[in-house]
Design a protein around this motif. Structure first.
Motif, mmCIF file in Angstrom:
data_model
loop_
_atom_site.group_PDB
_atom_site.id
_atom_site.type_symbol
_atom_site.label_atom_id
_atom_site.label_comp_id
_atom_site.label_asym_id
_atom_site.label_seq_id
_atom_site.Cartn_x
_atom_site.Cartn_y
_atom_site.Cartn_z
ATOM 1 N N ILE A 1 -22.372 -50.015 -58.163
ATOM 2 C CA ILE A 1 -23.614 -50.868 -58.520
ATOM 3 C C ILE A 1 -24.784 -49.759 -59.039
ATOM 4 C CG2 ILE A 1 -25.149 -52.834 -58.136
ATOM 5 C CD1 ILE A 1 -23.201 -53.932 -56.253
ATOM 6 N N ILE A 2 -24.879 -48.834 -58.109
ATOM 7 C CA ILE A 2 -26.130 -47.997 -58.386
ATOM 8 C C ILE A 2 -25.827 -47.390 -59.551
ATOM 9 C CG2 ILE A 2 -27.477 -46.094 -57.581
ATOM 10 C CD1 ILE A 2 -27.029 -47.337 -54.725
ATOM 11 N N GLN A 3 -24.755 -46.796 -59.648
ATOM 12 C CA GLN A 3 -24.209 -45.760 -60.842
ATOM 13 C C GLN A 3 -24.210 -46.599 -62.222
ATOM 14 O OE1 GLN A 3 -20.590 -43.967 -60.316
ATOM 15 N NE2 GLN A 3 -19.825 -44.160 -62.330
ATOM 16 N N VAL A 4 -24.291 -47.896 -62.272
ATOM 17 C CA VAL A 4 -24.416 -48.685 -63.447
ATOM 18 C C VAL A 4 -25.908 -48.560 -63.804
ATOM 19 C CG1 VAL A 4 -24.328 -51.106 -64.320
ATOM 20 C CG2 VAL A 4 -22.463 -50.043 -63.152
ATOM 21 N N GLN A 5 -26.801 -48.609 -62.755
ATOM 22 C CA GLN A 5 -28.301 -48.563 -63.089
ATOM 23 C C GLN A 5 -28.771 -47.389 -63.345
ATOM 24 O OE1 GLN A 5 -30.563 -51.344 -63.000
ATOM 25 N NE2 GLN A 5 -28.906 -52.752 -62.498
ATOM 26 N N ASP B 1 -23.020 -55.882 -64.413
ATOM 27 C CA ASP B 1 -23.569 -55.822 -65.814
ATOM 28 C C ASP B 1 -24.840 -55.105 -65.545
ATOM 29 O OD1 ASP B 1 -25.412 -57.988 -65.113
ATOM 30 O OD2 ASP B 1 -23.897 -59.176 -65.302
ATOM 31 N N ILE B 2 -25.602 -54.724 -66.671
ATOM 32 C CA ILE B 2 -26.655 -53.940 -66.758
ATOM 33 C C ILE B 2 -27.846 -54.931 -65.948
ATOM 34 C CG2 ILE B 2 -26.316 -52.765 -68.665
ATOM 35 C CD1 ILE B 2 -27.763 -54.671 -70.460
ATOM 36 N N ASP B 3 -27.819 -56.136 -66.091
ATOM 37 C CA ASP B 3 -28.647 -57.006 -65.504
ATOM 38 C C ASP B 3 -28.530 -57.117 -63.995
ATOM 39 O OD1 ASP B 3 -29.927 -57.398 -67.845
ATOM 40 O OD2 ASP B 3 -28.555 -59.103 -68.388
ATOM 41 N N THR C 1 -27.905 -47.032 -66.969
ATOM 42 C CA THR C 1 -28.768 -47.892 -67.940
ATOM 43 C C THR C 1 -30.307 -47.160 -67.770
ATOM 44 O OG1 THR C 1 -27.881 -49.786 -67.084
ATOM 45 C CG2 THR C 1 -30.188 -49.940 -68.003
ATOM 46 N N HIS C 2 -30.889 -46.586 -66.889
ATOM 47 C CA HIS C 2 -32.135 -45.655 -66.856
ATOM 48 C C HIS C 2 -32.108 -44.312 -67.282
ATOM 49 C CE1 HIS C 2 -33.056 -49.358 -64.307
ATOM 50 N NE2 HIS C 2 -34.284 -49.196 -64.863
ATOM 51 N N GLY C 3 -30.874 -43.757 -67.741
ATOM 52 C CA GLY C 3 -30.646 -42.456 -68.496
ATOM 53 C C GLY C 3 -30.698 -41.283 -67.601
ATOM 54 N N TYR C 4 -30.334 -41.588 -66.059
ATOM 55 C CA TYR C 4 -30.404 -40.537 -65.235
ATOM 56 C C TYR C 4 -29.120 -39.823 -65.303
ATOM 57 C CZ TYR C 4 -34.629 -42.453 -62.893
ATOM 58 O OH TYR C 4 -35.872 -42.811 -62.531
ATOM 59 N N LYS C 5 -28.934 -38.569 -64.954
ATOM 60 C CA LYS C 5 -27.798 -37.837 -64.987
ATOM 61 C C LYS C 5 -27.567 -37.492 -63.669
ATOM 62 C CE LYS C 5 -25.445 -33.561 -66.929
ATOM 63 N NZ LYS C 5 -25.235 -32.575 -67.949
ATOM 64 N N TYR C 6 -26.095 -37.855 -63.074
ATOM 65 C CA TYR C 6 -26.002 -37.704 -61.846
ATOM 66 C C TYR C 6 -24.350 -37.217 -61.610
ATOM 67 C CZ TYR C 6 -23.590 -41.830 -62.997
ATOM 68 O OH TYR C 6 -22.676 -42.819 -63.767
ATOM 69 N N ALA C 7 -24.330 -36.887 -60.287
ATOM 70 C CA ALA C 7 -23.020 -36.566 -59.802
ATOM 71 C C ALA C 7 -22.472 -37.377 -58.671
ATOM 72 C CB ALA C 7 -22.702 -35.041 -59.482
ATOM 73 N N SER D 1 -33.201 -56.323 -54.738
ATOM 74 C CA SER D 1 -34.553 -55.912 -54.309
ATOM 75 C C SER D 1 -34.424 -54.207 -53.704
ATOM 76 C CB SER D 1 -35.086 -56.641 -53.036
ATOM 77 O OG SER D 1 -35.353 -58.042 -53.584
ATOM 78 N N LYS D 2 -33.350 -54.065 -53.103
ATOM 79 C CA LYS D 2 -33.154 -52.730 -52.588
ATOM 80 C C LYS D 2 -33.002 -51.894 -53.766
ATOM 81 C CE LYS D 2 -31.496 -51.850 -48.428
ATOM 82 N NZ LYS D 2 -30.537 -51.656 -47.471
ATOM 83 N N ILE D 3 -32.001 -52.195 -54.740
ATOM 84 C CA ILE D 3 -31.707 -51.423 -55.871
ATOM 85 C C ILE D 3 -33.081 -51.119 -56.661
ATOM 86 C CG2 ILE D 3 -30.894 -51.070 -58.178
ATOM 87 C CD1 ILE D 3 -28.255 -52.361 -56.932
ATOM 88 N N GLU D 4 -34.073 -52.322 -56.594
ATOM 89 C CA GLU D 4 -35.322 -52.083 -57.505
ATOM 90 C C GLU D 4 -36.138 -51.009 -56.638
ATOM 91 O OE1 GLU D 4 -36.201 -53.112 -60.236
ATOM 92 O OE2 GLU D 4 -34.299 -53.492 -60.673
ATOM 93 N N ALA D 5 -36.151 -50.849 -55.388
ATOM 94 C CA ALA D 5 -37.070 -50.237 -54.476
ATOM 95 C C ALA D 5 -36.489 -48.789 -54.717
ATOM 96 C CB ALA D 5 -36.777 -50.561 -53.034
ATOM 97 N N LEU D 6 -35.180 -48.574 -54.751
ATOM 98 C CA LEU D 6 -34.473 -47.460 -54.758
ATOM 99 C C LEU D 6 -34.878 -46.771 -56.249
ATOM 100 C CD1 LEU D 6 -30.816 -46.264 -54.092
ATOM 101 C CD2 LEU D 6 -31.734 -45.461 -56.207
ATOM 102 N N LEU D 7 -34.927 -47.303 -57.216
ATOM 103 C CA LEU D 7 -35.321 -46.903 -58.465
ATOM 104 C C LEU D 7 -36.751 -46.807 -58.671
ATOM 105 C CD1 LEU D 7 -33.313 -49.377 -60.926
ATOM 106 C CD2 LEU D 7 -32.774 -47.103 -60.473
ATOM 107 N N GLU D 8 -37.404 -47.260 -57.994
ATOM 108 C CA GLU D 8 -38.910 -46.875 -57.666
ATOM 109 C C GLU D 8 -39.098 -45.427 -57.192
ATOM 110 O OE1 GLU D 8 -42.840 -47.734 -58.794
ATOM 111 O OE2 GLU D 8 -41.326 -49.171 -59.113
ATOM 112 N N ILE D 9 -38.372 -45.470 -56.316
ATOM 113 C CA ILE D 9 -38.588 -43.916 -55.600
ATOM 114 C C ILE D 9 -38.089 -43.028 -56.512
ATOM 115 C CG2 ILE D 9 -37.737 -42.590 -53.686
ATOM 116 C CD1 ILE D 9 -37.551 -45.154 -51.804
ATOM 117 N N LEU D 10 -36.833 -43.009 -57.015
ATOM 118 C CA LEU D 10 -36.285 -42.374 -58.314
ATOM 119 C C LEU D 10 -37.357 -42.138 -59.050
ATOM 120 C CD1 LEU D 10 -32.805 -43.289 -58.400
ATOM 121 C CD2 LEU D 10 -33.533 -41.167 -57.160
ATOM 122 N N LYS D 11 -37.951 -42.920 -59.772
ATOM 123 C CA LYS D 11 -38.884 -43.026 -60.857
ATOM 124 C C LYS D 11 -40.337 -42.238 -60.527
ATOM 125 C CE LYS D 11 -41.719 -45.660 -64.019
ATOM 126 N NZ LYS D 11 -42.369 -47.216 -64.322
ATOM 127 N N ALA D 12 -40.698 -42.370 -58.947
ATOM 128 C CA ALA D 12 -41.885 -41.642 -58.610
ATOM 129 C C ALA D 12 -41.687 -40.045 -58.566
ATOM 130 C CB ALA D 12 -42.459 -42.352 -57.587
#
Length: 924
Positions: A783-787, A745-747, A790-796, A751-762
Motif C-alpha cells: 500500500i505504501i509503495q502505491v503512495q 488504488d491511488i486514493d 503517486t508522489h514521485g519517490y524513488k525507492y528500493a 491516517s498513518k500513511i498520511e503521517a508517514l508521507l508528512e515525515i517523508l515530505k519534511a
C-alpha cells in the motif's frame, strides 16, 4: 561434557523429510512479473529452501515440559532420605543439588524415584512409601520435585530435602493442595503465601477506601502514568498533520523516546562499565590490514584469554566458569551454582564464550582478528567453521578479504547449497575458514531418511572434523534448545566454541541456556532442568542469590559493551527516537471501535467459558482474529481482508469441516491469523515452526502434529478423528510475510500513511536524507509503495519474498543511487545481518511484540560506519491497541533487566498458548 541427542536424555527425534515436491512455507520464491523461471532454477530454489528452513525444526519435547514448569510455585518442603546408596557409584556432598527422576520401568517398584547427581550418576532412590505419594503427581505434571542433600552419604542411606513445586493457576492450585493434604504431603509454603496475599489485599483495600474518603469519593486525575513513561523525555503533544510542517516541527510535536533507558539484562548482570574500561588490550595482529580500535583490542585480549582458560590457582578464592577450589583441600573443585564437587579430577573448562558487543561495533572484525592472532598449535585442525544465516554468509568472506593483508590472505570455503561437494576431514583441513549456514548444519546432522542422527565423528561432512573453533553468527538463532540447528551446533566437535549475538536474550532466560549448552559449560547448568531450578525459577520469584549467580555466570562467559559507553568512543552521530502519535480519521475510528467492542464482548464470553470449564475454543479463535484486525486497522483498513467468521460458524456446528476449496482458503486465513499473532505450537510450547492447520481448525507445528498422527491419528486438542497427514492444510503464503495484494488504488490512504508521507515530505527537504520504512506486513508495504509511486519517490524494497540477488540489488540502489531515498523493508527479514548505514532515518510503521527485534532493525542503520545523525520515528495511533503494545514492550525490557522473567509457556486448558493477561491489557 555436552549432552547429545543420543545420550541419556532421550529426544523424540522425528524424520522431517516430507514430500520433495512440497512447497516451502518460510522462504517461498516468487518470480518478478514477466520473468520466466526454468525448472532447474526452481529445483535449485527448492533445495536451498529445504536447507535454509531445516534449522527451525523442533525435534524434542521433553525440555519443553521443564520450561513450562519454570513458573511453578513452592508448595512445601519434605525431609526424607535416599536409600540403597550402597548399590550405586554416584556421589554427592552436603548441600549439593541432585536430580529426582521418575523411573516407571523399574521392575521392583512402578512408583520408583531415582536420585542422580549432576553427572547423571545414580546415588540411590527415594523410599517406597514416599515415592508412592509423589509418583502420581509427578506423572501428571502437577508436581515438580527438586532435591538437595541435607547430610552426608552414609553406609545405607543419606538425608535429602525435597522441594515440591506446583502450578500457580488459582483453580488448579486449590485442587492440588487438597490432594496433597489427603496424601499427607507438605504444602505449608503455599498456605503461607496465600495468607500473606490476602493480608496485602485487605491492606490495599483499606488504603483505597481511606484515600477515597479523604478526596470526598472523587477520583484523582492523572495519578497513573504510562508504564513506559520512564523511556520518554518531553511532552505528550501530537502532530496536527499540517502539510507545511518542517521536520523540526514534527519532532517538537512528537514524543521523544529512548527505549534503551530502560536497560537490558546483559548490562545489568555483566561487568560494569568501569571494569570494562580497564580491561587489558592485545596488540593489533600484524596480519590485519585494518587498525583495531582500543575497545576492539580489549575484545581480542578477552577472546584469547577465554580460548585458553585456566583453573583457579592454588590459594586463590576466585571462581573460573563457576568452579572454585576448596579452602581446605586445593585438589577439590566445587561448582558454586550446583555445589557439585570433583575430588579426584580437575573440571573441564569450556574454551570460548559469548561475544555480545552491541550491534554495529565490529564483532566480525574482532573474530577475524582472533583467527589471525591465534598461535595455539595444539589443535590438529587449524580451520575455523563459521555458521551464519544465509543472507550474511557472503559478508563474512568479503570482510575477511577486506580486513586481512593480501600476503596473509586466508583460504576461505563457502560450504552451502547445491554446489557443495562431499568432503572429508582432510579436505576441510586444507582451508583456514569454512563458512556454512544453519540449514546446512542441521541437514547434515540429521540426514534425510534417518530417525536418529548417526554418531559423531562421521566419515565425511561437517561432523567429520574437530574444528579449531566454531563461530555462530547471530547465535541467538539456536535459542530454542529443541531445534535441529541447536542440537546440531551443540554436537559439533571443536576446540573452541563462540557465539556472536547482540541479543543473547530475546524472549526469556531459556535463550541463554541454549548458548550455555553449546559453549560446553560444565558443572550442571548444561542440563535444562537444573538451569530452571537454579536460575530461571528463583529469578522469577525475586531470589537475590539467583541474581548474584546470574551475574557471576554472565561475567565468566560473556563480553558485552554498548555503543553509548564513554570509553568505547565510537563517535557515532546522535540517535534521536520519537513516538509520533496520530489521530484516527472519523471513519477509521468507527471501524476500530466496532472491532474493539466485539473483542471486549468476546473476552467476557471467553472468561466465562473458562470459569465454567467449558470449551471456548471457537470464541478464542474469534478473539485472536479481532486482535490482529485491530492492529492492522491502525495501519490501514484494507489490511483486514476477509473475516473468517463463515468457517468459524461452520465449525461451531460441524466441529470438522470438509476440505472444499472454499473451506481450505478459510482455514488458510485462520492459520495466517495464528502466524501473525505469534502463537505457539500447543505440543512443544515453542514458536510455530512449519505451521499447519487441521480440518478442526487447530494449529500446530508440522513436525509435532506429524508425531501425534503417527501414534494416535486424532487431534490432541479436541480428539477429532481420523486425522491424517494429507488432511493438514499449509499456509497460502510464507511465514509471517503475506504476499496477499490488497485492493489498492491511488486514493487508498489512511491516517498513518498520511503521517508517514508528512515525515517523508519534511525530511526530503533535508538533502542527503535516506529513510528505511519497516513494517511487519508486506501487504502494508504494498500500500505504501502505491503512495510512493503517486508522489514521485524513488525507492528500493527488501522482504522475504525476494531472492538473494534481488535483495543485493536493492541494497546497492540505496547505497549508490542518490535519487533512491527510501527503502521499504520487512521487519522480520531486515532485523539481522544487514548494513543499512546508507540511510539515516528509520520509520517503524507498526510495533513488534518483542522489543529486541525493533532494536536490531534500528541498529542496522545506527552502527559503525554511520556518518549522519539518525532519527527514528515510531508511528502510534492514539487511544489504540498500539499504545498497549508499547506498554508490553516496556514491561519486557524492565523484567529482562531486573530478573530475566520467564514466560510460563504453560498450555491453557483450551489449548491456546497466548497469555490471557496480555489480551486483557490489550483491550483496556
Amino acid at each position: 561434557m555436552a549432552p547429545t541427542a543420543r545420550g541419556k536424555r532421550k529426544h523424540a527425534v522425528i524424520d522431517l523429510t516430507g514430500d520433495d515436491d512440497a512447497p516451502s512455507t518460510s522462504q517461498s520464491r516468487r518470480p518478478p512479473p514477466g520473468e520466466t523461471i526454468t525448472q532447474s532454477q526452481r529445483d535449485s530454489w527448492v533445495e536451498q529452501d529445504n536447507e535454509e528452513n531445516a534449522d527451525d525444526v523442533v525435534i524434542s519435547y521433553q525440555d519443553g515440559d521443564a520450561t513450562a514448569m519454570a513458573s511453578y510455585q513452592l508448595y512445601g518442603v519434605l525431609n526424607t532420605k535416599i536409600v540403597g546408596v550402597q548399590y550405586y557409584t554416584g556421589y554427592a556432598s552436603v548441600g549439593e543439588y541432585v536430580i529426582v527422576r521418575r523411573e516407571p520401568s523399574n521392575p521392583y517398584d512402578f512408583n520408583a524415584l531415582r536420585v542422580e547427581n549432576v553427572q547423571r550418576q545414580q546415588i540411590g532412590h527415594i523410599p517406597r512409601t514416599v515415592a508412592s505419594k509423589l509418583a502420581r503427581h509427578m506423572d501428571s505434571g502437577a508436581l515438580l520435585v527438586e532435591g538437595s542433600l541435607s547430610g552426608s552419604v552414609g553406609t545405607f542411606d543419606c538425608p535429602i530435602t525435597l522441594k515440591l513445586f506446583g502450578t500457580s493457576d488459582p483453580v488448579e492450585r486449590a485442587n492440588l493442595r487438597n490432594q496433597m493434604k489427603a496424601d499427607n504431603l507438605p504444602c505449608e509454603m503455599i498456605d503461607q503465601k496465600e495468607r500473606e496475599a490476602k493480608k496485602r489485599k485487605a491492606e490495599e483495600l483499606k488504603k483505597i477506601a481511606a484515600a477515597n474518603k479523604l478526596k470526598g469519593g472523587k477520583r484523582g486525575v492523572g495519578q497513573q502514568s504510562s508504564q513506559f513513561s520512564q523511556g520518554y523525555a518531553g511532552t505528550l503533544s501530537q502532530g496536527d498533520g499540517d502539510p507545511g510542517q518542517s521536520l523540526e516541527e514534527l519532532m517538537n510535536t512528537s514524543q521523544r523516546f529512548n527505549p534503551r533507558v530502560l536497560g537490558e539484562v546483559t548490562e545489568r548482570f555483566g561487568a560494569g562499565e568501569d571494569v570494562l574500561a580497564q580491561m587489558p588490550m592485545a596488540e593489533c595482529p600484524s596480519k590485519l590490514e585494518t587498525q583495531l580500535l582500543p575497545y576492539q583490542r580489549q575484545a581480542l585480549a578477552w577472546l584469547l584469554q577465554h580460548e585458553n582458560p585456566q583453573l583457579p590457582a592454588i590459594g586463590s578464592d576466585e571462581a573460573v566458569q563457576l568452579w572454585k577450589r576448596s579452602e581446605h583441600n586445593p585438589k577439590i573443585f566445587t561448582n558454586i551454582a550446583t555445589s557439585f564437587s570433583l575430588k579426584s579430577q580437575e573440571p573441564t573448562l569450556a574454551s570460548g564464550g559469548i561475544l555480545s558487543d552491541d550491534m554495529g561495533m565490529g564483532k566480525t572484525l574482532e573474530m577475524i582478528s582472533l583467527m589471525v592472532a591465534d598461535t595455539n598449535d595444539s589443535s590438529m585442525s587449524k580451520a575455523t567453521l563459521i555458521v551464519a544465516p544465509v543472507g550474511v554468509m557472503s559478508n563474512w568472506s568479503g570482510q575477511i578479504a577486506h580486513h586481512i593483508k593480501a600476503e596473509h590472505a586466508l583460504r576461505v570455503l563457502t560450504y552451502h547449497g547445491s554446489g557443495k561437494k562431499p568432503m572429508k576431514a582432510e579436505d576441510f583441513a586444507k582451508y583456514d575458514v569454512v563458512i556454512t549456514s544453519y540449514g546446512t548444519l542441521a541437514t547434515e546432522y540429521f540426514p534425510r531418511g534417518r530417525k536418529d542422527p548417526p554418531d559423531v565423528p562421521r566419515s565425511q561432512g561437517l561432523f567429520s572434523i574437530k574444528w579449531r573453533r566454531v563461530i555462530l553468527d547471530e547465535g541467538h538463532i539456536i535459542r530454542n534448545p529443541n531445534t535441529k540447528s541447536s542440537l546440531a551446533a551443540t554436537n559439533l566437535m571443536a576446540q573452541s566454541k563462540w557465539v556472536l549475538t547482540g541479543t543473547p536474550i530475546i524472549n526469556n532466560l531459556k535463550d541463554l541456556y541454549s548458548l550455555v549448552r553449546f559453549i560446553g559449560l560444565t558443572g550442571g547448568l548444561e542440563h535444562l532442568e537444573i538451569f530452571n531450578s537454579i536460575l530461571i525459577r528463583p529469578l522469577n520469584q525475586g531470589d537475590v542469590n539467583a541474581s548474584l549467580l546470574l551475574q557471576a555466570l554472565m561475567a565468566t562467559i560473556c563480553l558485552r559493551r554498548k555503543k553509548e559507553m564513554k570509553f568505547i568512543d565510537l563517535k557515532l552521530p546522535e540517535l534521536s527516537e520519537y513516538v509520533h502519535r496520530i489521530d484516527f480519521m472519523p471513519h477509521e475510528k468507527e471501524k476500530y471501535e466496532a472491532l474493539q467492542a466485539e473483542a471486549k464482548g468476546l473476552l467476557i464470553t471467553y472468561q466465562k467459558g473458562r470459569a465454567k470449564n467449558g470449551n471456548p475454543q471457537d470464541t478464542y479463535r474469534h478473539l485472536l482474529e479481532i486482535l490482529l484486525r485491530l492492529r492492522q486497522v491502525c495501519n490501514h483498513w484494507k489490511l483486514c481482508g476477509e473475516r473468517v467468521t463463515s468457517v468459524l460458524s461452520l465449525l461451531e456446528s460441524q466441529k470438522v469441516v470438509d476440505l472444499t476449496p472454499e473451506n481450505r482458503k478459510a482455514l488458510q486465513d485462520m492459520l495466517q491469523v495464528s502466524i501473525e499473532s505469534r502463537e505457539d505450537c500447543p505440543v512443544c510450547l515453542e514458536e510455530l515452526h512449519n505451521p499447519v492447520i487441521t480440518a478442526c481448525a487447530h494449529v500446530f507445528g508440522y513436525e509435532c502434529i506429524e508425531r501425534v498422527i503417527e501414534t494416535q491419528h486424532r487431534c490432541p486438542m479436541c480428539r477429532a478423528d481420523p486425522l491424517e497427514l494429507d488432511s493438514l492444510v499449509r499456509p497460502a503464503t510464507e511465514l509471517g510475510e503475506s504476499s496477499e495484494q490488497p485492493d489498492i488504488d491511488i486514493d487508498t490512504s489512511s491516517s498513518k500513511i498520511e503521517a508517514l508521507l508528512e515525515i517523508l515530505k519534511a525530511s526530503h527537504k533535508k538533502k542527503g536524507t535516506k529513510t528505511v520504512i519497516f513494517s511487519q506486513w508486506t501487504s502494508f508495504l504494498n500500500i505504501i509503495q502505491v503512495q510512493l509511486d503517486t508522489h514521485g519517490y524513488k525507492y528500493a524494497r527488501i522482504d522475504g519474498t525476494m531472492r538473494a540477488n534481488q535483495r543485493d540489488a536493492s541494497l546497492v540502489a540505496l547505497e549508490t543511487d542518490p535519487e533512491c531515498t527510501i527503502m521499504l523493508a520487512s521487519l522480520a527479514v531486515c532485523s539481522v545481518g544487514l548494513n543499512l548505514v546508507a540511510a539515516n532515518q528509520v520509520i517503524l510503521a507498526d510495533s513488534w511484540w518483542a522489543p529486541a527485534i525493533e532494536d536490531q532493525a534500528v541498529d542496522r542503520v545506527h552502527r559503525l560506519g554511520q556518518k549522519k545523525p539518525t532519527t527514528v520515528w515510531r508511528l502510534v495511533m492514539n487511544d489504540s491497541i498500539e499504545d498497549q503494545v508499547l506498554n508490553i514492550q516496556a514491561e519486557k525490557r524492565k523484567l529482562m533487566m531486573a530478573a530475566f522473567q520467564e514466560k510460563t509457556g504453560k498450555r491453557m486448558k483450551e489449548g491456546s498458548t497466548a497469555r490471557l493477561g496480555d489480551i486483557e491489557r490489550l483491550l483496556r
